[in-house]
Design a protein around this motif. Structure first.
Motif, PDB file in Angstrom:
ATOM      1  N   VAL A   1      11.298  -5.528   0.441  1.00  0.00           N
ATOM      2  CA  VAL A   1      12.371  -4.895  -0.322  1.00  0.00           C
ATOM      3  C   VAL A   1      12.422  -5.532  -1.704  1.00  0.00           C
ATOM      4  O   VAL A   1      12.546  -6.751  -1.829  1.00  0.00           O
ATOM      5  CB  VAL A   1      13.730  -5.058   0.380  1.00  0.00           C
ATOM      6  N   TYR A   2      12.315  -4.696  -2.721  1.00  0.00           N
ATOM      7  CA  TYR A   2      12.489  -5.167  -4.100  1.00  0.00           C
ATOM      8  C   TYR A   2      13.819  -4.626  -4.605  1.00  0.00           C
ATOM      9  O   TYR A   2      14.032  -3.413  -4.649  1.00  0.00           O
ATOM     10  CB  TYR A   2      11.353  -4.691  -4.997  1.00  0.00           C
TER      11      TYR A   2
ATOM     12  N   LEU B   1      17.518  -0.838   7.645  1.00  0.00           N
ATOM     13  CA  LEU B   1      16.081  -0.889   7.382  1.00  0.00           C
ATOM     14  C   LEU B   1      15.370  -1.783   8.387  1.00  0.00           C
ATOM     15  O   LEU B   1      14.337  -1.411   8.935  1.00  0.00           O
ATOM     16  CB  LEU B   1      15.828  -1.401   5.964  1.00  0.00           C
ATOM     17  N   ARG B   2      15.926  -2.953   8.624  1.00  0.00           N
ATOM     18  CA  ARG B   2      15.270  -3.914   9.508  1.00  0.00           C
ATOM     19  C   ARG B   2      15.184  -3.414  10.946  1.00  0.00           C
ATOM     20  O   ARG B   2      14.254  -3.750  11.675  1.00  0.00           O
ATOM     21  CB  ARG B   2      16.013  -5.253   9.464  1.00  0.00           C
ATOM     22  N   GLY B   3      16.147  -2.573  11.354  1.00  0.00           N
ATOM     23  CA  GLY B   3      16.107  -2.044  12.709  1.00  0.00           C
ATOM     24  C   GLY B   3      14.926  -1.120  12.942  1.00  0.00           C
ATOM     25  O   GLY B   3      14.404  -1.034  14.052  1.00  0.00           O
ATOM     26  N   ALA B   4      14.496  -0.427  11.886  1.00  0.00           N
ATOM     27  CA  ALA B   4      13.408   0.545  12.023  1.00  0.00           C
ATOM     28  C   ALA B   4      12.104   0.110  11.361  1.00  0.00           C
ATOM     29  O   ALA B   4      11.035   0.559  11.756  1.00  0.00           O
ATOM     30  CB  ALA B   4      13.855   1.887  11.436  1.00  0.00           C
ATOM     31  N   ALA B   5      12.193  -0.731  10.348  1.00  0.00           N
ATOM     32  CA  ALA B   5      11.001  -1.180   9.610  1.00  0.00           C
ATOM     33  C   ALA B   5      11.116  -2.675   9.350  1.00  0.00           C
ATOM     34  O   ALA B   5      11.357  -3.100   8.217  1.00  0.00           O
ATOM     35  CB  ALA B   5      10.857  -0.403   8.309  1.00  0.00           C
TER      36      ALA B   5
ATOM     37  N   GLY C   1       0.781  -1.230   0.000  1.00  0.00           N
ATOM     38  CA  GLY C   1       0.000   0.000   0.000  1.00  0.00           C
ATOM     39  C   GLY C   1       0.808   1.273   0.000  1.00  0.00           C
ATOM     40  O   GLY C   1       0.227   2.375  -0.024  1.00  0.00           O
ATOM     41  N   SER C   2       2.135   1.183   0.020  1.00  0.00           N
ATOM     42  CA  SER C   2       2.985   2.374  -0.039  1.00  0.00           C
ATOM     43  C   SER C   2       4.371   1.954  -0.529  1.00  0.00           C
ATOM     44  O   SER C   2       4.778   0.807  -0.351  1.00  0.00           O
ATOM     45  CB  SER C   2       3.085   3.055   1.333  1.00  0.00           C
ATOM     46  N   VAL C   3       5.088   2.903  -1.141  1.00  0.00           N
ATOM     47  CA  VAL C   3       6.382   2.596  -1.763  1.00  0.00           C
ATOM     48  C   VAL C   3       7.388   3.698  -1.451  1.00  0.00           C
ATOM     49  O   VAL C   3       7.095   4.881  -1.634  1.00  0.00           O
ATOM     50  CB  VAL C   3       6.260   2.468  -3.300  1.00  0.00           C
ATOM     51  N   ALA C   4       8.572   3.291  -1.007  1.00  0.00           N
ATOM     52  CA  ALA C   4       9.684   4.223  -0.842  1.00  0.00           C
ATOM     53  C   ALA C   4      10.829   3.753  -1.739  1.00  0.00           C
ATOM     54  O   ALA C   4      11.062   2.550  -1.866  1.00  0.00           O
ATOM     55  CB  ALA C   4      10.145   4.278   0.609  1.00  0.00           C
ATOM     56  N   ALA C   5      11.521   4.690  -2.352  1.00  0.00           N
ATOM     57  CA  ALA C   5      12.602   4.352  -3.277  1.00  0.00           C
ATOM     58  C   ALA C   5      13.939   4.846  -2.753  1.00  0.00           C
ATOM     59  O   ALA C   5      14.033   5.951  -2.209  1.00  0.00           O
ATOM     60  CB  ALA C   5      12.331   4.962  -4.652  1.00  0.00           C
ATOM     61  N   VAL C   6      14.960   4.014  -2.923  1.00  0.00           N
ATOM     62  CA  VAL C   6      16.335   4.417  -2.632  1.00  0.00           C
ATOM     63  C   VAL C   6      17.190   4.028  -3.840  1.00  0.00           C
ATOM     64  O   VAL C   6      16.824   3.147  -4.614  1.00  0.00           O
ATOM     65  CB  VAL C   6      16.875   3.740  -1.360  1.00  0.00           C
ATOM     66  N   GLY C   7      18.322   4.704  -3.988  1.00  0.00           N
ATOM     67  CA  GLY C   7      19.168   4.361  -5.122  1.00  0.00           C
ATOM     68  C   GLY C   7      19.924   5.551  -5.684  1.00  0.00           C
ATOM     69  O   GLY C   7      20.307   6.468  -4.947  1.00  0.00           O
TER      70      GLY C   7
ATOM     71  N   GLU D   1      22.240   5.382   4.726  1.00  0.00           N
ATOM     72  CA  GLU D   1      21.585   6.648   5.084  1.00  0.00           C
ATOM     73  C   GLU D   1      20.235   6.774   4.382  1.00  0.00           C
ATOM     74  O   GLU D   1      19.246   7.209   4.985  1.00  0.00           O
ATOM     75  CB  GLU D   1      22.488   7.823   4.709  1.00  0.00           C
ATOM     76  N   GLN D   2      20.195   6.402   3.107  1.00  0.00           N
ATOM     77  CA  GLN D   2      18.923   6.450   2.383  1.00  0.00           C
ATOM     78  C   GLN D   2      17.906   5.481   2.988  1.00  0.00           C
ATOM     79  O   GLN D   2      16.718   5.793   3.083  1.00  0.00           O
ATOM     80  CB  GLN D   2      19.148   6.115   0.906  1.00  0.00           C
ATOM     81  N   MET D   3      18.376   4.303   3.377  1.00  0.00           N
ATOM     82  CA  MET D   3      17.484   3.315   3.995  1.00  0.00           C
ATOM     83  C   MET D   3      16.891   3.854   5.297  1.00  0.00           C
ATOM     84  O   MET D   3      15.714   3.600   5.609  1.00  0.00           O
ATOM     85  CB  MET D   3      18.240   2.019   4.274  1.00  0.00           C
ATOM     86  N   ALA D   4      17.692   4.583   6.055  1.00  0.00           N
ATOM     87  CA  ALA D   4      17.187   5.163   7.299  1.00  0.00           C
ATOM     88  C   ALA D   4      16.063   6.160   7.014  1.00  0.00           C
ATOM     89  O   ALA D   4      15.047   6.204   7.724  1.00  0.00           O
ATOM     90  CB  ALA D   4      18.325   5.846   8.055  1.00  0.00           C
ATOM     91  N   LEU D   5      16.232   6.959   5.958  1.00  0.00           N
ATOM     92  CA  LEU D   5      15.188   7.913   5.578  1.00  0.00           C
ATOM     93  C   LEU D   5      13.931   7.185   5.101  1.00  0.00           C
ATOM     94  O   LEU D   5      12.804   7.568   5.444  1.00  0.00           O
ATOM     95  CB  LEU D   5      15.702   8.835   4.473  1.00  0.00           C
ATOM     96  N   ALA D   6      14.133   6.133   4.313  1.00  0.00           N
ATOM     97  CA  ALA D   6      12.993   5.361   3.816  1.00  0.00           C
ATOM     98  C   ALA D   6      12.242   4.705   4.963  1.00  0.00           C
ATOM     99  O   ALA D   6      10.999   4.666   4.973  1.00  0.00           O
ATOM    100  CB  ALA D   6      13.466   4.304   2.826  1.00  0.00           C
ATOM    101  N   ALA D   7      12.960   4.200   5.941  1.00  0.00           N
ATOM    102  CA  ALA D   7      12.320   3.513   7.068  1.00  0.00           C
ATOM    103  C   ALA D   7      11.416   4.450   7.856  1.00  0.00           C
ATOM    104  O   ALA D   7      10.397   4.015   8.412  1.00  0.00           O
ATOM    105  CB  ALA D   7      13.390   2.915   7.981  1.00  0.00           C
TER     106      ALA D   7
END
Length: 303
Positions: free
Chosen positions: A183-184, A174-178, A60-66, A127-133
């Motif tokens: 993850v795709y 990511l796993r620590g916060a979400a 139901g929601s999508v965050a992108a990193v890269g 760092e990006q993963m932390a923002l996404a989480a």
């Protein structure tokens, strides 16, 4: 000919021997005989099958990193980001991003976030993963690695061991916060194929001279042994990065790798940016979105 009493005694002895033989057979096979015992014995000897991977095919929601590809770099204008055409979270109608295909246009606008950065390498991914989480997304898309191979020289490419360490750190972040976010992971594109396709365009090659991916695109028309070996080394490193992405993702039940689909995709001039003939243009972004949607919504992960 034997008399009648002898024949009678012989038949009796044979009957007793036959009965004894049957009883002996039953005694030897008694533990496995009967349908109930056979079933229980087999069940006791089998280990329970592992739980099926947890994967929601309609997040139901999508965050992108890269990196720049996910930012839509050079897709709308020269040397500029264009996140609205991003394959992952863009809102452009012609691209129909993964978020649009999953959530609809209004849903994508409200429940998708793009934390990718042009020029990013794997070291910036935690760092990006932390923002996404922080967005608490149902799905996080990852496309990273091209800039780790696209350096000023082959010697400066990110070592494979460092690439692995950074990706593992990103997943831990990511796993620590979400912990329940899916993850795709997209494979890194085949940079050599992009060079081979784009080198036919003179304007694109002029842009390449500004410093885009020197390790692959430098001296684009040089077919000497040194240049050929340089490009081969870059391609080998990309293959190694993709193997890392596959292996690390496979250890997480909520992670799905694309099976090398993006690496294998044969981009044509129609799919590349009309400015640099290297990054995906709108058409290329649409192809990436279609690949991602197919893999995210598939009943089983890619082989």
């Amino acid at each position: 000919m034997p008399d009648r009493s002898v024949r009678h005694r012989s038949r009796t002895a044979l009957a007793v021997l036959a009965a004894g033989s049957l009883l002996g057979t039953a005694a030897l096979t008694g533990c496995d005989s009967g349908p109930d015992r056979t079933t229980k014995g087999a069940a006791a000897g089998q280990r329970p099958s592992p739980a099926a991977p947890l994967w929601d095919r309609s997040p139901g929601s999508v965050a992108a990193v890269g990196d720049s590809i996910t930012r839509g770099f050079d897709a709308c204008s020269v040397l500029a980001d264009c996140p609205e055409v991003s394959w992952s979270t863009g809102t452009d109608r012609t691209v129909r991003s993964l978020a649009v295909r999953l959530l609809g246009a209004s849903g994508a606008a409200a429940r998708s976030w793009n934390h990718a950065r042009t020029g990013a390498r794997i070291a910036q991914l935690p760092e990006q993963m932390a923002l996404a989480a922080k967005e608490d997304p149902d799905l996080v898309t990852v496309m990273i690695g091209a800039n780790d191979a696209c350096r000023d020289s082959v010697r400066l490419m990110t070592p494979v061991a460092d690439f692995r360490a950074s990706f593992e750190a990103s997943m831990r972040q990511l796993r620590g916060a979400a912990p329940k976010a899916q993850v795709y992971v997209s494979s890194v594109p085949d940079l050599m194929r992009l060079w081979s396709t784009g080198r036919g365009n003179q304007l694109g090659k002029e842009i390449w001279k500004l410093g885009i991916c020197k390790s692959m695109l430098g001296n684009a028309d040089d077919m000497g042994a040194s240049a050929v070996a340089r490009r081969a080394a870059v391609r080998e490193r990309v293959v190694a990065y993709n193997e890392v992405l596959r292996e690390v993702c496979a250890k997480d039940v909520r992670c799905r790798y694309d099976g090398g689909a993006v690496f294998d995709y044969r981009f044509t001039g129609r799919q590349l940016s009309q400015w640099d003939w290297f990054h995906p243009g709108r058409n290329g972004q649409a192809r990436l979105a279609a690949i991602a949607y197919r893999n995210v919504t598939a009943a089983r992960p890619p082989a």
